[in-house]
Motif scaffolding. Structure first.
Motif, PDB file in Angstrom:
ATOM      1  N   ILE A  97      -3.184 -36.865 -59.197  1.00 10.54           N
ATOM      2  CA  ILE A  97      -2.460 -37.735 -58.260  1.00 10.54           C
ATOM      3  C   ILE A  97      -0.957 -37.631 -58.511  1.00 10.54           C
ATOM      4  CG2 ILE A  97      -1.963 -40.164 -57.735  1.00 10.54           C
ATOM      5  CD1 ILE A  97      -5.023 -40.650 -58.072  1.00 10.54           C
ATOM      6  N   VAL A  98      -0.556 -37.752 -59.753  1.00  7.81           N
ATOM      7  CA  VAL A  98       0.865 -37.688 -60.108  1.00  7.81           C
ATOM      8  C   VAL A  98       1.436 -36.316 -59.785  1.00  7.81           C
ATOM      9  CG1 VAL A  98       2.496 -37.768 -62.042  1.00  7.81           C
ATOM     10  CG2 VAL A  98       0.707 -39.497 -61.852  1.00  7.81           C
ATOM     11  N   ALA A  99       0.718 -35.252 -60.151  1.00  6.27           N
ATOM     12  CA  ALA A  99       1.204 -33.890 -59.899  1.00  6.27           C
ATOM     13  C   ALA A  99       1.312 -33.611 -58.410  1.00  6.27           C
ATOM     14  CB  ALA A  99       0.273 -32.871 -60.564  1.00  6.27           C
ATOM     15  N   PHE A 100       0.305 -34.025 -57.647  1.00  2.71           N
ATOM     16  CA  PHE A 100       0.330 -33.810 -56.195  1.00  2.71           C
ATOM     17  C   PHE A 100       1.526 -34.512 -55.578  1.00  2.71           C
ATOM     18  CE2 PHE A 100      -0.566 -34.961 -51.843  1.00  2.71           C
ATOM     19  CZ  PHE A 100      -0.994 -33.764 -51.295  1.00  2.71           C
ATOM     20  N   ARG A 105       6.239 -34.467 -52.386  1.00  2.00           N
ATOM     21  CA  ARG A 105       7.371 -35.278 -51.912  1.00  2.00           C
ATOM     22  C   ARG A 105       8.672 -34.482 -51.879  1.00  2.00           C
ATOM     23  NH1 ARG A 105       6.709 -38.730 -56.701  1.00  2.00           N
ATOM     24  NH2 ARG A 105       6.040 -40.288 -55.205  1.00  2.00           N
ATOM     25  N   ARG A 106       8.754 -33.389 -52.615  1.00  2.00           N
ATOM     26  CA  ARG A 106       9.975 -32.575 -52.668  1.00  2.00           C
ATOM     27  C   ARG A 106      10.077 -31.537 -51.547  1.00  2.00           C
ATOM     28  NH1 ARG A 106       8.564 -32.482 -58.484  1.00  2.00           N
ATOM     29  NH2 ARG A 106       9.927 -34.010 -59.471  1.00  2.00           N
ATOM     30  N   LEU A 107       8.991 -31.323 -50.821  1.00  2.00           N
ATOM     31  CA  LEU A 107       8.998 -30.297 -49.780  1.00  2.00           C
ATOM     32  C   LEU A 107       9.868 -30.733 -48.607  1.00  2.00           C
ATOM     33  CD1 LEU A 107       5.200 -29.425 -49.911  1.00  2.00           C
ATOM     34  CD2 LEU A 107       7.113 -28.069 -50.830  1.00  2.00           C
ATOM     35  N   GLN A 112       7.568 -38.465 -44.995  1.00  2.00           N
ATOM     36  CA  GLN A 112       7.030 -39.608 -45.723  1.00  2.00           C
ATOM     37  C   GLN A 112       5.763 -39.179 -46.447  1.00  2.00           C
ATOM     38  OE1 GLN A 112       7.366 -43.552 -43.388  1.00  2.00           O
ATOM     39  NE2 GLN A 112       6.987 -42.011 -41.816  1.00  2.00           N
ATOM     40  N   LEU A 113       5.504 -39.817 -47.575  1.00  2.00           N
ATOM     41  CA  LEU A 113       4.281 -39.573 -48.330  1.00  2.00           C
ATOM     42  C   LEU A 113       3.713 -40.934 -48.696  1.00  2.00           C
ATOM     43  CD1 LEU A 113       2.346 -37.621 -49.851  1.00  2.00           C
ATOM     44  CD2 LEU A 113       3.879 -37.873 -51.824  1.00  2.00           C
ATOM     45  N   PHE A 114       2.452 -41.144 -48.336  1.00  2.00           N
ATOM     46  CA  PHE A 114       1.785 -42.403 -48.613  1.00  2.00           C
ATOM     47  C   PHE A 114       0.628 -42.153 -49.578  1.00  2.00           C
ATOM     48  CE2 PHE A 114       3.454 -42.581 -44.316  1.00  2.00           C
ATOM     49  CZ  PHE A 114       4.117 -43.792 -44.288  1.00  2.00           C
ATOM     50  N   ALA A 144      -3.770 -24.845 -50.914  1.00  2.00           N
ATOM     51  CA  ALA A 144      -3.606 -23.917 -52.040  1.00  2.00           C
ATOM     52  C   ALA A 144      -3.640 -24.633 -53.390  1.00  2.00           C
ATOM     53  CB  ALA A 144      -2.289 -23.154 -51.892  1.00  2.00           C
ATOM     54  N   GLN A 145      -3.448 -25.941 -53.398  1.00  2.00           N
ATOM     55  CA  GLN A 145      -3.485 -26.685 -54.659  1.00  2.00           C
ATOM     56  C   GLN A 145      -4.940 -26.899 -55.078  1.00  2.00           C
ATOM     57  OE1 GLN A 145      -0.985 -30.048 -55.348  1.00  2.00           O
ATOM     58  NE2 GLN A 145       0.405 -29.505 -53.683  1.00  2.00           N
ATOM     59  N   GLN A 146      -5.248 -26.580 -56.304  1.00  2.00           N
ATOM     60  CA  GLN A 146      -6.625 -26.713 -56.797  1.00  2.00           C
ATOM     61  C   GLN A 146      -7.116 -28.156 -56.764  1.00  2.00           C
ATOM     62  OE1 GLN A 146      -7.129 -24.801 -60.590  1.00  2.00           O
ATOM     63  NE2 GLN A 146      -7.405 -22.813 -59.614  1.00  2.00           N
ATOM     64  N   SER A 147      -6.215 -29.098 -56.838  1.00  6.03           N
ATOM     65  CA  SER A 147      -6.632 -30.506 -56.850  1.00  6.03           C
ATOM     66  C   SER A 147      -7.033 -31.010 -55.462  1.00  6.03           C
ATOM     67  CB  SER A 147      -5.503 -31.379 -57.397  1.00  6.03           C
ATOM     68  OG  SER A 147      -4.369 -31.303 -56.548  1.00  6.03           O
TER      69      SER A 147
END
Length: 169
Positions: A97-100, A105-107, A112-114, A144-147
């Protein structure tokens, strides 16, 4: 109007009680954050010094958390907006969650990111030029993110915003 609001030092999130004048100020600032102090005072039928002091107090108390510009994304060549629901895979949830959130959010496409409770873990609001850019964003930055387990994309045709909420603490 103050340009750099001061945040309260304590993380006190108890509701702040507003008197009628403060409530009217908040309602006006939500509609028109760039209103001049003179125009605000006239709309409230109070002295400019009173309006200024009340706005300053609302900022100091953390009720007014900032003044924002509404940017027309289409005028910047980003005429297509989408909401993308993202569900993460189970296991090591806190870290994923933290990594995602930190990565997404930097892209530059992200408006907005909720972080949610419910079916989706996140809702990502993006603005891009066209449909192929939405596909590219989902494939390259989300799937592409494994999570990431699943994504659900909804194109935004039109929206109405009543106000801008401050970030949760």
């Amino acid at each position: 109007m103050p340009t750099a609001p001061r945040r309260p030092l304590a993380k006190d999130v108890r509701p702040v009680e507003l008197d009628d004048l403060d409530a009217r100020i908040v309602a006006i600032l939500e509609r028109e954050g760039r209103i001049t102090n003179a125009d605000l005072a006239a709309a409230l039928d109070v002295a400019p010094s009173t309006a200024h002091a009340r706005v300053r107090a609302l900022v100091d108390r953390g009720v007014v958390a900032g003044f924002h510009a509404s940017v027309d994304q289409a005028r910047l060549g980003k005429g297509l907006q989408a909401m993308i629901g993202v569900t993460l895979r189970p296991g090591a949830r806190h870290d994923s969650i933290v990594a995602f959130a930190d990565e997404v959010r930097r892209l530059p496409q992200v408006l907005q990111l909720f972080f949610l409770g419910g079916t989706d873990d996140f809702l990502v609001h993006i603005a891009v030029e066209g449909a192929s850019d939405v596909r590219e964003f989902v494939v390259e930055h989300l799937s592409a993110q494994q999570s990431v387990a699943t994504t659900r994309t909804s194109i935004i045709f039109e929206y109405h915003r009543n106000g801008i909420a401050a970030p949760f603490r």
